[in-house]
Design an enzyme around this catalytic site. Structure first.
Site, PDB file in Angstrom:
ATOM      1  N   GLN A  17      41.962  47.978  47.755  1.00 59.35           N
ATOM      2  CA  GLN A  17      42.271  49.263  48.392  1.00 59.35           C
ATOM      3  C   GLN A  17      43.087  49.192  49.688  1.00 59.35           C
ATOM      4  OE1 GLN A  17      40.068  53.315  50.058  1.00 59.35           O
ATOM      5  NE2 GLN A  17      38.864  51.942  48.817  1.00 59.35           N
ATOM      6  N   LEU A  72      53.966  38.475  37.522  1.00 61.64           N
ATOM      7  CA  LEU A  72      54.552  37.204  37.943  1.00 61.64           C
ATOM      8  C   LEU A  72      53.439  36.243  38.319  1.00 61.64           C
ATOM      9  CD1 LEU A  72      57.462  36.164  38.556  1.00 61.64           C
ATOM     10  CD2 LEU A  72      57.104  36.874  40.921  1.00 61.64           C
ATOM     11  N   THR A  74      52.696  33.541  40.457  1.00 60.34           N
ATOM     12  CA  THR A  74      53.348  32.915  41.618  1.00 60.34           C
ATOM     13  C   THR A  74      52.773  31.547  41.931  1.00 60.34           C
ATOM     14  OG1 THR A  74      51.863  34.192  43.003  1.00 60.34           O
ATOM     15  CG2 THR A  74      54.061  35.085  42.668  1.00 60.34           C
ATOM     16  N   ASN A  96      47.238  41.396  51.041  1.00 62.22           N
ATOM     17  CA  ASN A  96      45.856  41.390  51.566  1.00 62.22           C
ATOM     18  C   ASN A  96      44.990  40.444  50.733  1.00 62.22           C
ATOM     19  OD1 ASN A  96      45.789  43.308  49.393  1.00 62.22           O
ATOM     20  ND2 ASN A  96      43.882  44.149  50.196  1.00 62.22           N
ATOM     21  N   PHE A  97      45.504  39.238  50.549  1.00 63.79           N
ATOM     22  CA  PHE A  97      44.711  38.192  49.892  1.00 63.79           C
ATOM     23  C   PHE A  97      43.644  37.685  50.847  1.00 63.79           C
ATOM     24  CE2 PHE A  97      48.866  37.279  47.603  1.00 63.79           C
ATOM     25  CZ  PHE A  97      48.465  37.921  46.451  1.00 63.79           C
ATOM     26  N   LYS A 137      35.988  36.409  53.605  1.00 62.26           N
ATOM     27  CA  LYS A 137      36.536  37.472  52.763  1.00 62.26           C
ATOM     28  C   LYS A 137      35.766  38.737  53.092  1.00 62.26           C
ATOM     29  CE  LYS A 137      38.069  34.751  48.879  1.00 62.26           C
ATOM     30  NZ  LYS A 137      37.948  34.471  47.442  1.00 62.26           N
ATOM     31  N   TYR A 139      35.054  43.042  52.342  1.00 59.94           N
ATOM     32  CA  TYR A 139      35.208  44.335  51.666  1.00 59.94           C
ATOM     33  C   TYR A 139      34.780  45.445  52.618  1.00 59.94           C
ATOM     34  CZ  TYR A 139      35.977  42.227  47.062  1.00 59.94           C
ATOM     35  OH  TYR A 139      36.505  41.549  45.994  1.00 59.94           O
ATOM     36  N   GLU A 140      35.059  46.662  52.183  1.00 59.62           N
ATOM     37  CA  GLU A 140      34.817  47.873  52.979  1.00 59.62           C
ATOM     38  C   GLU A 140      33.546  47.858  53.833  1.00 59.62           C
ATOM     39  OE1 GLU A 140      36.578  51.020  53.223  1.00 59.62           O
ATOM     40  OE2 GLU A 140      35.053  51.259  54.745  1.00 59.62           O
ATOM     41  N   ASP A 169      38.896  50.027  54.492  1.00 62.56           N
ATOM     42  CA  ASP A 169      39.996  49.815  53.549  1.00 62.56           C
ATOM     43  C   ASP A 169      41.207  50.699  53.844  1.00 62.56           C
ATOM     44  OD1 ASP A 169      38.698  47.824  52.168  1.00 62.56           O
ATOM     45  OD2 ASP A 169      37.944  49.122  50.599  1.00 62.56           O
ATOM     46  N   GLY A 248      31.555  64.656  71.137  1.00 62.04           N
ATOM     47  CA  GLY A 248      32.238  64.887  72.403  1.00 62.04           C
ATOM     48  C   GLY A 248      31.387  65.736  73.321  1.00 62.04           C
ATOM     49  N   GLY A 249      32.027  66.657  74.039  1.00 64.42           N
ATOM     50  CA  GLY A 249      31.300  67.513  74.973  1.00 64.42           C
ATOM     51  C   GLY A 249      30.696  68.743  74.314  1.00 64.42           C
ATOM     52  N   GLN A 250      30.922  68.911  72.999  1.00 63.07           N
ATOM     53  CA  GLN A 250      30.405  70.099  72.322  1.00 63.07           C
ATOM     54  C   GLN A 250      29.252  69.726  71.416  1.00 63.07           C
ATOM     55  OE1 GLN A 250      33.781  70.415  73.895  1.00 63.07           O
ATOM     56  NE2 GLN A 250      34.180  69.564  71.898  1.00 63.07           N
ATOM     57  N   GLN A 273      30.756  75.367  71.184  1.00 64.08           N
ATOM     58  CA  GLN A 273      31.807  75.125  72.172  1.00 64.08           C
ATOM     59  C   GLN A 273      31.479  75.984  73.394  1.00 64.08           C
ATOM     60  OE1 GLN A 273      35.600  76.500  70.902  1.00 64.08           O
ATOM     61  NE2 GLN A 273      36.761  75.000  72.086  1.00 64.08           N
TER      62      GLN A 273
HETATM   63  N1  COA Z   1      49.932  34.790  40.575  1.00 70.60           N
HETATM   64  C1  COA Z   1      49.122  33.735  40.751  1.00 70.60           C
HETATM   65  N2  COA Z   1      48.073  33.733  41.572  1.00 70.60           N
HETATM   66  C2  COA Z   1      47.817  34.878  42.233  1.00 70.60           C
HETATM   67  C3  COA Z   1      48.613  36.021  42.100  1.00 70.60           C
HETATM   68  C4  COA Z   1      49.713  35.941  41.215  1.00 70.60           C
HETATM   69  N3  COA Z   1      50.511  36.997  41.021  1.00 70.60           N
HETATM   70  N4  COA Z   1      48.105  36.993  42.873  1.00 70.60           N
HETATM   71  C5  COA Z   1      47.025  36.469  43.475  1.00 70.60           C
HETATM   72  N5  COA Z   1      46.859  35.196  43.086  1.00 70.60           N
HETATM   73  C6  COA Z   1      45.815  34.260  43.525  1.00 70.60           C
HETATM   74  C7  COA Z   1      45.933  33.919  44.989  1.00 70.60           C
HETATM   75  O1  COA Z   1      46.881  32.940  45.200  1.00 70.60           O
HETATM   76  C8  COA Z   1      44.513  33.465  45.269  1.00 70.60           C
HETATM   77  O2  COA Z   1      44.325  32.175  44.753  1.00 70.60           O
HETATM   78  P1  COA Z   1      43.583  30.955  45.580  1.00 70.60           P
HETATM   79  O3  COA Z   1      42.333  31.543  46.171  1.00 70.60           O
HETATM   80  O4  COA Z   1      43.347  29.949  44.510  1.00 70.60           O
HETATM   81  O5  COA Z   1      44.496  30.476  46.636  1.00 70.60           O
HETATM   82  C9  COA Z   1      43.720  34.456  44.413  1.00 70.60           C
HETATM   83  O6  COA Z   1      44.572  34.908  43.393  1.00 70.60           O
HETATM   84  C10 COA Z   1      43.306  35.689  45.172  1.00 70.60           C
HETATM   85  O7  COA Z   1      42.332  35.353  46.005  1.00 70.60           O
HETATM   86  P2  COA Z   1      41.625  36.437  46.927  1.00 70.60           P
HETATM   87  O8  COA Z   1      42.580  37.367  47.538  1.00 70.60           O
HETATM   88  O9  COA Z   1      40.816  35.663  47.905  1.00 70.60           O
HETATM   89  O10 COA Z   1      40.764  37.262  45.883  1.00 70.60           O
HETATM   90  P3  COA Z   1      39.198  37.515  45.770  1.00 70.60           P
HETATM   91  O11 COA Z   1      39.038  38.400  44.603  1.00 70.60           O
HETATM   92  O12 COA Z   1      38.419  36.257  45.770  1.00 70.60           O
HETATM   93  O13 COA Z   1      38.829  38.309  47.114  1.00 70.60           O
HETATM   94  C11 COA Z   1      39.049  40.051  48.736  1.00 70.60           C
HETATM   95  C12 COA Z   1      39.106  39.670  47.260  1.00 70.60           C
HETATM   96  C13 COA Z   1      39.488  41.521  48.844  1.00 70.60           C
HETATM   97  C14 COA Z   1      37.618  39.901  49.278  1.00 70.60           C
HETATM   98  C15 COA Z   1      40.015  39.150  49.539  1.00 70.60           C
HETATM   99  O14 COA Z   1      41.292  39.255  48.962  1.00 70.60           O
HETATM  100  C16 COA Z   1      40.106  39.500  51.013  1.00 70.60           C
HETATM  101  O15 COA Z   1      39.213  39.177  51.806  1.00 70.60           O
HETATM  102  N6  COA Z   1      41.233  40.096  51.416  1.00 70.60           N
HETATM  103  C17 COA Z   1      41.502  40.403  52.799  1.00 70.60           C
HETATM  104  C18 COA Z   1      40.705  41.569  53.263  1.00 70.60           C
HETATM  105  C19 COA Z   1      40.890  42.775  52.412  1.00 70.60           C
HETATM  106  O16 COA Z   1      41.967  43.277  52.260  1.00 70.60           O
HETATM  107  N7  COA Z   1      39.773  43.284  51.921  1.00 70.60           N
HETATM  108  C20 COA Z   1      39.711  44.621  51.404  1.00 70.60           C
HETATM  109  C21 COA Z   1      40.085  44.795  50.069  1.00 70.60           C
HETATM  110  S1  COA Z   1      40.032  46.521  49.764  1.00 70.60           S
END
Ligand code: COA
Length: 416
Positions: A17, A72, A74, A96-97, A137, A139-140, A169, A248-250, A273
């Site tokens: 998100q 892709l 990557t 946001n990985f 890592k 989440y929300e 998020d 606030g003040g209200q 108010q």
């Molecule tokens: N091709 C190949 N690999 C890909 C890819 C692609 N197109 N897109 C993603 N990947 C891989 C990444 O390289 C990574 O691999 P690695 O861990 O082996 O290096 C993996 O997929 C993604 O890892 P990650 O982002 O850590 O995913 P997760 O599901 O374990 O964690 C979160 C999810 C949200 C907890 C984490 O991404 C995070 O903490 N993000 C930052 C904070 C954030 O935005 N959180 C809120 C989300 S709403």
């Protein structure tokens, strides 16, 4: 109509998100947003909490409108090569990985800057760089706890509470969008790209600014007069949870209306108010309170504010939340009905303004989403459907100069 961000190309390496909310906003305003997703699976939210088998979940469709999808891998050399080409001709990369994932993929900030010195690289992480939790890592709800929202939300006799609003998020995504636009303006002046980083903890804390205000006031004077704990309850040395008190003040509170016994949302928020005290007394049929020293000033009212709210609730007992607001608005009293998601989804004003929009989708049929909350005099952001997984792979690869045979070869090695 030309949109202000037309011509800005964004590599959208985001998921879930926080990141997608940011790039969706930029796409509404005209940016060419190319979502890069893993072949075969894509953004995890495509599959989360599905309501229609085999069709992208609403979680995905509501955060990825107006984008293109390029599949892709990557981590494969062939995929990296495509990404490098894309980087060379893009303006922004948003990701946001989890911590370190982009570096492990071989695309550190230094490498990205080398490939395209004009590119802005924007990241969301749970905690800021160098923070003692920067390996986590997030989440929300984790962010709401780490950013001070949970300890200050809820009732004093209950546990720390999470808000339904996506403070960790989508809020972080909005901060990132501001950072990206600022860096783009900066680039116009310097010709250089830069790294823009926003942490979820910082973004939550930014919205909890007034609670940090309260912490300092508490330390200085030992109490917080706008909290329900004042003057009868106890304060410790940390900002307490204030229930539904006005910040606030209200002073304000959520008050019961007709039907509350069976309808969990038959409530209004009522704010006292200061300058509206006289009309409030008149509307309540309590003209004697207007000049009574025990009620006349905000300070005098505070010790028995809940008795006053009780009197207002007695007045509300035979009025629905909508009837009550229709009366109170005539007296300039800040208030609103507590609206449900069902009421908001069907609200004609929100439909007319484009805040609630119905979007046709190839596989789902149409679905409701929240359109741009930002309105412009010269532009009406149109919301178009989120892309199917890989829907634009051929189009994007062709625009990068790949031939049909090249694309076939990339598919053979499962790089796209
Ligand atoms: N091709 C190949 N690999 C890909 C890819 C692609 N197109 N897109 C993603 N990947 C891989 C990444 O390289 C990574 O691999 P690695 O861990 O082996 O290096 C993996 O997929 C993604 O890892 P990650 O982002 O850590 O995913 P997760 O599901 O374990 O964690 C979160 C999810 C949200 C907890 C984490 O991404 C995070 O903490 N993000 C930052 C904070 C954030 O935005 N959180 C809120 C989300 S709403």
């Amino acid at each position: 109509m030309t949109k202000p961000l037309e011509g800005i190309k964004i590599i959208d390496f985001t998921h879930v998100q926080a990141g997608p909310a940011c790039t969706q906003l930029l796409a509404w305003f005209g940016a060419d947003v190319i979502k890069v997703e893993r072949p075969g699976s894509g953004d995890v939210t495509r599959n989360q909490l599905r309501d229609i088998p085999d069709a992208d979940a609403l979680y995905f469709t509501m955060l990825n409108s107006n984008k293109k999808s390029l599949t892709l891998d990557t981590k494969k050399p062939e995929g990296k090569e495509v990404l490098e080409k894309l980087i060379r001709e893009s303006d922004v990369l948003v990701e946001n990985f989890g911590p370190g994932a982009l570096d492990r993929m071989g695309f550190s900030w230094e490498r990205l800057n080398e490939l395209n010195p004009k590119m802005i690289v924007a990241s969301v992480k749970g905690f800021s760089d160098g923070h003692h939790y920067d390996d986590l890592k997030v989440y929300e709800n984790v962010a709401q706890c780490a950013g001070g929202a949970a300890s200050t939300t809820g009732f004093w006799d209950g546990p720390p509470t999470i808000s339904a609003a996506a403070l960790g998020d989508s809020n972080t995504g909005m901060h990132l969008a501001i950072g990206i636009l600022t860096a783009l303006l900066g680039r116009d002046k310097t010709g250089k790209g830069q790294k823009v980083a926003v942490s979820m903890q910082d973004s939550v804390l930014n919205l909890c600014r007034v609670k940090l205000r309260d912490q300092q006031r508490l330390e200085r004077v030992g109490y917080l007069e706008e909290y329900p704990q004042y003057p009868h309850g106890e304060f410790s040395d940390v900002v307490p949870r204030g229930g539904n008190a006005g910040g606030g003040g209200q002073p304000g509170w959520v008050l019961k209306c007709k039907g509350w016994e069976t309808d969990p949302n038959a409530y209004i928020y009522f704010t006292i108010q200061g300058h509206a005290w006289e009309p409030i007394c008149k509307v309540l049929g309590k003209p004697e309170w207007i000049n009574d020293p025990a009620y006349k000033t905000a300070e005098a009212r505070q010790p028995h504010i809940f008795e006053i709210f009780g009197t207002i609730e007695a007045w509300l007992a035979d009025k629905t939340k909508f009837e009550a607001v229709d009366i109170l608005r005539q007296f300039d009293i800040p208030c609103a009905p507590v609206l449900t998601m069902k009421e908001l989804a069907n609200d004609p004003s929100l439909r007319a303004s484009g805040t609630i929009v119905e979007v046709p989708h190839k596989k789902r049929g149409s679905y409701l989403t929240v359109g741009s909350p930002i309105k412009f005099s010269d532009m009406k952001p149109e919301v178009t459907a989120s892309p199917l997984l890989g829907e634009h792979t051929d189009e994007v690869l062709t625009s990068l100069g790949y031939s049909k045979q090249d694309i076939f070869n990339l598919r053979e090695v499962k790089a796209v």
